[in-house]
Design a protein around this motif. Sequence first.
Motif, mmCIF file in Angstrom:
data_model
loop_
_atom_site.group_PDB
_atom_site.id
_atom_site.type_symbol
_atom_site.label_atom_id
_atom_site.label_comp_id
_atom_site.label_asym_id
_atom_site.label_seq_id
_atom_site.Cartn_x
_atom_site.Cartn_y
_atom_site.Cartn_z
ATOM 1 N N ASP A 149 40.325 26.256 49.702
ATOM 2 C CA ASP A 149 39.814 27.611 49.489
ATOM 3 C C ASP A 149 38.435 27.544 48.849
ATOM 4 N N HIS A 150 37.788 28.716 48.700
ATOM 5 C CA HIS A 150 36.412 28.709 48.202
ATOM 6 C C HIS A 150 36.327 28.771 46.690
ATOM 7 N N THR A 151 37.339 29.287 46.015
ATOM 8 C CA THR A 151 37.256 29.529 44.576
ATOM 9 C C THR A 151 37.115 28.219 43.806
ATOM 10 N N GLU A 152 36.058 28.135 43.017
ATOM 11 C CA GLU A 152 35.802 26.912 42.258
ATOM 12 C C GLU A 152 36.845 26.718 41.168
ATOM 13 N N GLY A 153 37.264 25.464 40.989
ATOM 14 C CA GLY A 153 38.183 25.131 39.899
ATOM 15 C C GLY A 153 39.636 25.379 40.214
ATOM 16 N N ASP A 154 39.941 25.918 41.408
ATOM 17 C CA ASP A 154 41.345 26.164 41.760
ATOM 18 C C ASP A 154 42.070 24.863 42.054
ATOM 19 N N THR A 155 43.342 24.829 41.668
ATOM 20 C CA THR A 155 44.251 23.777 42.117
ATOM 21 C C THR A 155 45.244 24.427 43.066
ATOM 22 N N ASN A 156 45.256 23.928 44.318
ATOM 23 C CA ASN A 156 46.064 24.566 45.360
ATOM 24 C C ASN A 156 45.690 26.039 45.505
ATOM 25 N N GLY A 157 44.373 26.316 45.486
ATOM 26 C CA GLY A 157 43.903 27.687 45.620
ATOM 27 C C GLY A 157 44.195 28.242 47.005
ATOM 28 N N LYS A 158 44.513 29.518 47.040
ATOM 29 C CA LYS A 158 44.885 30.178 48.294
ATOM 30 C C LYS A 158 43.734 31.019 48.833
ATOM 31 N N CYS A 159 43.815 31.338 50.125
ATOM 32 C CA CYS A 159 42.893 32.259 50.763
ATOM 33 C C CYS A 159 43.661 33.050 51.813
ATOM 34 N N LEU A 160 43.093 34.158 52.270
ATOM 35 C CA LEU A 160 43.694 35.000 53.300
ATOM 36 C C LEU A 160 43.352 34.401 54.658
ATOM 37 N N ILE A 161 44.384 34.049 55.449
ATOM 38 C CA ILE A 161 44.187 33.415 56.757
ATOM 39 C C ILE A 161 44.615 34.417 57.817
ATOM 40 N N VAL A 162 43.724 34.690 58.771
ATOM 41 C CA VAL A 162 43.956 35.747 59.762
ATOM 42 C C VAL A 162 43.802 35.159 61.156
ATOM 43 N N ASN A 163 44.820 35.361 61.993
ATOM 44 C CA ASN A 163 44.746 35.062 63.429
ATOM 45 C C ASN A 163 44.592 36.404 64.131
ATOM 46 N N ALA A 164 43.369 36.705 64.586
ATOM 47 C CA ALA A 164 43.034 38.054 65.025
ATOM 48 C C ALA A 164 43.946 38.538 66.151
ATOM 49 N N ASP A 165 44.244 39.820 66.094
ATOM 50 C CA ASP A 165 45.080 40.478 67.112
ATOM 51 C C ASP A 165 44.300 40.584 68.421
ATOM 52 N N PHE A 166 45.027 40.797 69.519
ATOM 53 C CA PHE A 166 44.362 40.952 70.808
ATOM 54 C C PHE A 166 43.524 42.216 70.850
ATOM 55 N N THR A 167 43.873 43.174 69.985
ATOM 56 C CA THR A 167 43.138 44.443 69.949
ATOM 57 C C THR A 167 42.313 44.508 68.667
ATOM 58 N N ALA A 168 41.018 44.820 68.810
ATOM 59 C CA ALA A 168 40.156 44.944 67.638
ATOM 60 C C ALA A 168 40.658 46.045 66.734
ATOM 61 N N GLY A 169 40.510 45.883 65.402
ATOM 62 C CA GLY A 169 40.934 46.922 64.480
ATOM 63 C C GLY A 169 41.018 46.425 63.060
ATOM 64 N N GLU A 170 41.462 47.292 62.178
ATOM 65 C CA GLU A 170 41.526 46.999 60.753
ATOM 66 C C GLU A 170 42.610 45.974 60.463
ATOM 67 N N PHE A 171 42.237 44.979 59.608
ATOM 68 C CA PHE A 171 43.261 44.012 59.220
ATOM 69 C C PHE A 171 43.379 43.871 57.698
ATOM 70 N N TYR A 172 42.511 44.559 56.906
ATOM 71 C CA TYR A 172 42.608 44.445 55.447
ATOM 72 C C TYR A 172 42.000 45.682 54.821
ATOM 73 N N ARG A 173 42.694 46.212 53.796
ATOM 74 C CA ARG A 173 42.115 47.286 52.987
ATOM 75 C C ARG A 173 42.635 47.163 51.565
ATOM 76 N N THR A 174 41.800 47.610 50.614
ATOM 77 C CA THR A 174 42.228 47.645 49.224
ATOM 78 C C THR A 174 41.400 48.701 48.509
ATOM 79 N N THR A 175 41.962 49.276 47.473
ATOM 80 C CA THR A 175 41.281 50.310 46.691
ATOM 81 C C THR A 175 40.702 49.681 45.422
ATOM 82 N N ILE A 176 39.446 49.994 45.160
ATOM 83 C CA ILE A 176 38.765 49.504 43.969
ATOM 84 C C ILE A 176 38.639 50.660 43.001
ATOM 85 N N ILE A 177 39.154 50.495 41.792
ATOM 86 C CA ILE A 177 39.146 51.567 40.798
ATOM 87 C C ILE A 177 38.248 51.181 39.629
#
Length: 623
Positions: free
Chosen positions: A87-115
């Motif tokens: 993953d990209h995060t510096e200093g991580d041990t076994n750091g995770k990332c979001l892995i996406v295998n794109a759908d056959f149809t274009a569209g939204e695959f992630y959303r989140t609200t920032i407060i």
Amino acid sequence: MKNDKLLLKIIIIFIVLFSFEDGYAQLGFCNGNSGDPIFTETFGTGTTQTPLPAGTTTYTFSSATPNDGFYTVSSSTAFFDWHDVPDHTEGDTNGKCLIVNADFTAGEFYRTTIIGLCENTSYEFSAFLINLSRSTGCGGNNIPINVRFEIWDDTDTTLLASGDTGEIDAQATPNWEQYGLVFQTLPAQTEVILKMRNNGAGGCGNDLAIDDIVFKSCGDNVTIEDTSNESDVFICETQTPYNLNLQANPDGTIFNTYAYQWETSTDGINWTEIVGETNQNLNINVNTTSLYRVKVAEDAINLANALCNVISDEFSITIVPTPSAPVSNGDITICENENQPLEVTVPTDITVNWYDAVSGGNLLEENNTSFSPENEGVYYAEAISINGNCISNTRTAVTLTFSQSPQVFDEAVFFCQDESVEISANINNMSYIWNTGETTESITVSTEGVYTVDVTNLDGCTVAKTIEVTQLDAPIIAEVYTENNDLIITTENVGDFSYSVDGIDYQNSPVFENLEGGRYTVYVRENSDCGIDTQTFIHFIVPKFFTPNNDTYHDTWRLKGIEFYASSEVQIFDRYGKLLFYRKNKPISWDGMFREQPLPTSDYWYVININGQRRVGHFTLKR
């Protein structure tokens, strides 16, 4: 009033929409001052695959290999023939990332609200993406990834900013790449929605990973300068209180309006607001070392919220104490022919100037803790701070004294061949070291060359004396011969020689001109009494003319010196070959008479045989 507020909000929405209409496909980062992250998504750590919170994605979670339209959150990307990257995060041990295998149809695959955002504030969104497909996969016909980022208001009805990454092709060596987007919140708005959309179709390729989603406030870069355009100053304590006049200079890259609050600190960690200082300029009197900065926001309401403002560069003012006078390393006494500098000691942040007077005077050396004067005397070191050029109240006196060295003089000494000579330092009560290794004042040598002696007095001062010793050879006569009426001497060697034909009177020239014929003992002596050589020589001269007129000058044709040869024979003829005179083994003196009759003026010929050597010539008889 309520309708007026509604109308104002509608107008702002239209302005925002118009402002970003040409920017929907534009990505970019904050050109000003990015604050600390106010939202960060690193997707955690661990070795198990985990799903996103409900409502975050329209894709299906996979706890194994994610197929088209599926995703996973994992510390490993080693699915299919994809690149296996950390993953990209510096200093991580076994750091995770979001892995996406794109759908056959274009569209939204992630959303989140920032407060927790601030109204009327600019922000920077950024995320790291990587194409997981290998460039050799899919027969070299990988579908590139292409992601669209969108920032919506909290009602999900107003698009605040958007941008596309464009096509990111598969690579032989994958690299995480960062993409960013800048947007501004609306009045009374403290939340936004982040959406990520897949622009490409599914199939072979279009496989990506996302990590380190970050939101930061974005504001102008703000610098601080004083009236001399300096970003920090050093002031001598003798100049306090110091009037400090600062100006904040935002670069205008983000904000349209500005609100200020000046702060001060003594440690750079704990900052205190300066009451009433809310203008672009700060004018105060300073007595102590301190730091200054200013908080800047587009709206005064945001100055109190660290997430809604930016902090300027820091301006430091350092009050420099008056330095102490330098500490002397001691007075110096050295020999005249030596060089040892005067030295003083000061702290590392202090330098030294040297003068010839306790105050005022001439600057002799600057920026140096040591000084090498040419003359003995008292010299004065003044301390100056590197920062602020603050000068010590007094100077430190350091004395240089010269110890007189022994007085010696080089010499040239001569000695005669096969003899020796004594050479000396010619100075008493010293210690001596000759280049021959001897340690006495005088030594005896019999070989020519260059001799040196180091002479040291009781103060330890040493000088070297050089003595060039030359051997004088005795002269050796090579040849003595007669040329015309001259006797000439040559020698086998050269030297300072003088010459004599009687052993009494000497001359510097080896040529004795118009010397009367006869037998001579010649002498060659060396002028420094280094030898003499002698040789006996018969200087035999045949006169070229004679005048038998009884005036006592050249009255006879006389062969002086012939009588010294063991055998001699002389014959004189007239021009017709008639023998007029003959003598054998006797002195020769002819008066020009034949049978008691005087011969006339004419040329006459001679034949002379001496010791078996024959000489023939002629001479003139003048009446």
